[in-house]
Design a protein around this motif. Sequence first.
Motif, PDB file in Angstrom:
ATOM      1  N   GLN A   1      -7.003  -9.589  22.763  1.00 23.43           N
ATOM      2  CA  GLN A   1      -6.889 -10.401  23.967  1.00 23.43           C
ATOM      3  C   GLN A   1      -6.400  -9.601  25.168  1.00 23.43           C
ATOM      4  N   ALA A   2      -5.371  -8.791  24.978  1.00 24.96           N
ATOM      5  CA  ALA A   2      -4.802  -8.052  26.109  1.00 24.96           C
ATOM      6  C   ALA A   2      -5.825  -7.092  26.710  1.00 24.96           C
ATOM      7  N   GLN A   3      -6.508  -6.338  25.850  1.00 27.55           N
ATOM      8  CA  GLN A   3      -7.514  -5.384  26.349  1.00 27.55           C
ATOM      9  C   GLN A   3      -8.676  -6.114  27.026  1.00 27.55           C
ATOM     10  N   LEU A   4      -9.098  -7.224  26.433  1.00 31.40           N
ATOM     11  CA  LEU A   4     -10.248  -7.943  26.968  1.00 31.40           C
ATOM     12  C   LEU A   4      -9.922  -8.646  28.289  1.00 31.40           C
ATOM     13  N   LYS A   5      -8.688  -9.033  28.475  1.00 31.41           N
ATOM     14  CA  LYS A   5      -8.303  -9.629  29.763  1.00 31.41           C
ATOM     15  C   LYS A   5      -8.371  -8.582  30.879  1.00 31.41           C
ATOM     16  N   THR A   6      -7.968  -7.358  30.559  1.00 30.24           N
ATOM     17  CA  THR A   6      -8.091  -6.264  31.536  1.00 30.24           C
ATOM     18  C   THR A   6      -9.557  -6.000  31.853  1.00 30.24           C
TER      19      THR A   6
ATOM     20  N   ARG B   1     -12.020  -8.190  31.552  1.00 30.89           N
ATOM     21  CA  ARG B   1     -12.535  -9.337  32.317  1.00 30.89           C
ATOM     22  C   ARG B   1     -12.217  -9.190  33.803  1.00 30.89           C
ATOM     23  N   ALA B   2     -11.018  -8.720  34.110  1.00 31.50           N
ATOM     24  CA  ALA B   2     -10.612  -8.560  35.516  1.00 31.50           C
ATOM     25  C   ALA B   2     -11.455  -7.517  36.240  1.00 31.50           C
TER      26      ALA B   2
ATOM     27  N   GLN C   1     -13.935 -12.986  20.815  1.00 33.90           N
ATOM     28  CA  GLN C   1     -12.821 -13.094  21.753  1.00 33.90           C
ATOM     29  C   GLN C   1     -13.269 -12.838  23.191  1.00 33.90           C
TER      30      GLN C   1
ATOM     31  N   LEU D   1     -13.033 -15.646  26.298  1.00 37.59           N
ATOM     32  CA  LEU D   1     -12.357 -15.357  27.565  1.00 37.59           C
ATOM     33  C   LEU D   1     -13.297 -15.451  28.770  1.00 37.59           C
TER      34      LEU D   1
END
Length: 385
Positions: free
Chosen positions: A220-225, A227-228, A249, A253
Amino acid sequence: MARMWQLWQQGSWFAVGLMVAVFVACSSPAITEIRIGAIAPLTGDVATTSGQPTLDGITLAIQQVNAQGGIPIDGTLYPITLVTADDQDNPNQAVAAANRLINQENIIALVGVPLSRIATPVASVAEQAQVPMVSSKSTNLDTTAGKLYSFRATFTDTFQGQVLATFAAHELNLQRAAILYDVASNYNQDLAKIFTAAFTARGGKIVASESYVTGENNFQAQLKTIRAADPEVLFLPNYPAEVILQAQQARELGIEAVLIGGDAWSGLAEVSEPSLAGAYYTSDWVLDLGTPASQAFVAAYQAEYQRLPTSAAALGYDAVQLVIEAIRAADSLDPVKIRDRLAAIQYVGVTGTIKFSRTGDPIKGAAIIRIDGGDRVFDRLVTPD
């Protein structure tokens, strides 16, 4: 022995030498079989996608040869005995298995070792022992670099990384890429590095590059970065179990980027995963290749195992066939002679024509596959320039 001592006392060196030679010759074991070793991950996460299909392909090829009486050496046919070992997807276990097969089981060649993280240390063992090794599916450059006895039946990461970069930038016309890769695995790490260089050289931009360590399952943490950074394409040069979680995942997101991956994705051949729809990956072989060798293999594999083969099985088949053809050409069980014949081989196999040019890396193309629901659709074949 009394007679030998008498001759020794009489100074008859020639007679003693002759009798010793006869004694040694009589005590040397006669050839009764051809022993080939196979190492593969038969337990663990990649057993069903990589290890067992690889071994099935190897076994089928050997069964076919033995059904014809074996391999002729100096005019006499000898059967092949396959000695297998489970590397458990563990480099230390693999090295121990290689040493056992070479030093205790007296194999004359090694095949299988499909994973780069396993094939590279095993190749070092084979090199030191001067026993030829043909990895079915290792694409990492270190497997063969600087080695005389290490070969592969597949393309290299350099080639497939460039193929994927060109395809994303020039065919899909995508210019913004993100990467998520396992920093603890040479295969994943090197493929990410090669793709990065090739994609930027073709006018693209890497907008995010995130890593994780083998065994993680929450991205999640890597994928949120990622996504941004709003990428158009997300490169996942990872193994099947991780790719499925990462794709799920990413979609949860809201990441809509086209997913692409390397040849390790071939292990997803029988997986129907909605989050992978529309994704692309490189492969060494496809079911609908259509060549006579491929069609014959598919029919034989289905008859033997009651299921369709994957690329892992096809490459396992080709890897051991390369050794078999080299033994035939050498007309010998001398590993050095077998190695020399491998280096000069041109073999028309299930996965295409395989020939080597000064290294253990074959000159062969890569297929690009598109995931369409539960189907795998052949998109194109990219051959070396």
